[in-house]
Design an enzyme around this catalytic site. Sequence first.
Site, short mmCIF file in Angstrom:
data_model
loop_
_atom_site.label_atom_id
_atom_site.label_comp_id
_atom_site.label_asym_id
_atom_site.label_seq_id
_atom_site.Cartn_x
_atom_site.Cartn_y
_atom_site.Cartn_z
N LEU A 1 1.02 -1.13 -0.14
CA LEU A 1 -0.39 0.43 0.57
C LEU A 1 0.65 1.47 0.04
CD1 LEU A 1 -2.89 -0.32 2.29
CD2 LEU A 1 -3.41 -0.63 0.20
N ASP A 2 0.51 2.09 -0.67
CA ASP A 2 1.26 3.28 -0.99
C ASP A 2 1.03 4.25 0.61
OD1 ASP A 2 1.47 3.64 -3.24
OD2 ASP A 2 0.04 3.99 -4.45
N PRO A 3 2.45 4.87 0.84
CA PRO A 3 1.80 5.90 2.45
C PRO A 3 1.65 6.79 2.29
CG PRO A 3 4.31 5.92 0.92
CD PRO A 3 3.84 5.07 0.30
N ALA B 1 -2.14 5.78 1.80
CA ALA B 1 -3.06 4.59 1.63
C ALA B 1 -3.17 4.40 3.13
CB ALA B 1 -3.23 3.58 0.82
N ARG C 1 -3.90 5.07 -8.45
CA ARG C 1 -3.66 6.46 -8.79
C ARG C 1 -3.66 6.53 -10.14
NH1 ARG C 1 1.63 6.80 -7.47
NH2 ARG C 1 2.53 4.89 -6.98
#
Length: 300
Positions: A45-47, A49, A180
């Site tokens: 997961l992106d930071p 998120a 994204r």
Amino acid sequence: MARRKGREISGWLVIDKPAGLTSTAVVNKVRWALQAKKAGHAGTLDPAATGILAVALGEATKTVPYITDALKCYRFTVRLGAATNTDDAEGEVIETSALRPDRAAVEAALGAFRGDIMQVPPQFSAVKIDGERAYVRARDGEEMELAARPLFVDSLDLIDMPDADTLVLEMVCGKGGYVRAIARDLGRALGCLGHVVSLRRTWSGPFDLEDAVSLETVEAEAQSPALDARLLPVETALADLPELRATDQGAARLSHGNPGQVLGSIEFGEEAWASYQGRPVAVGRYMGGELHPDRVFNLG
């Protein structure tokens, strides 16, 4: 080479990841809290998120591919009218548009993003270019031609459109998808541009938010039996595979990586997992009365 210290503990701990931390930082926190020798996660997961981050411990790391390959669900908010260099709110605005679509136009555009699609990853992504992460080059101002990748989108639905600038969407997709990129490409398809402003993974394979614990709980219960008790079994990740029962002799053979006798009947060549006395022994292919193992578990 020094051997990594820690407990031989196996299972899954499902974390409700907060915004602001990398997935690796969450795994390191869980490893420390459980004093685990080995840990990993199933799906970055992106930071920025939040939501489901399934952390595998010990022998559960052998089942990570079954979660990585599984369908996952994301609830996310898209801001229309602007594109950013990161395709989310963390980046710099690089283009704007005054155009705004109505709900009917949004609904009509979503169809092109369902099923088997090709998706170009964001410039700021972990994709490797000549051995280097794309985001490293992007930070240096380099603009790259990233190859499109296949993605299966099971569903993509408009949940809410609270105002002309905002879409709330829910997507169920396979592995390798960038939310994204969906926001970026949908915004361009609508002619108004767009980027993600919030993202939450609500379930991943067999894991959902009901299984999840917060990092605050992990810290509060660190190195205690209470946290150990929260672990889900290794075989939770194998929920989509049929279970076969190994015989006494079969279990002994499977535990050494050899084909072993199993009880049950499924299609020849189908992937399955074998259990013995309530614990997983191996995952492999069913070959008419025997399981030919690809992965073997050492759970004592």
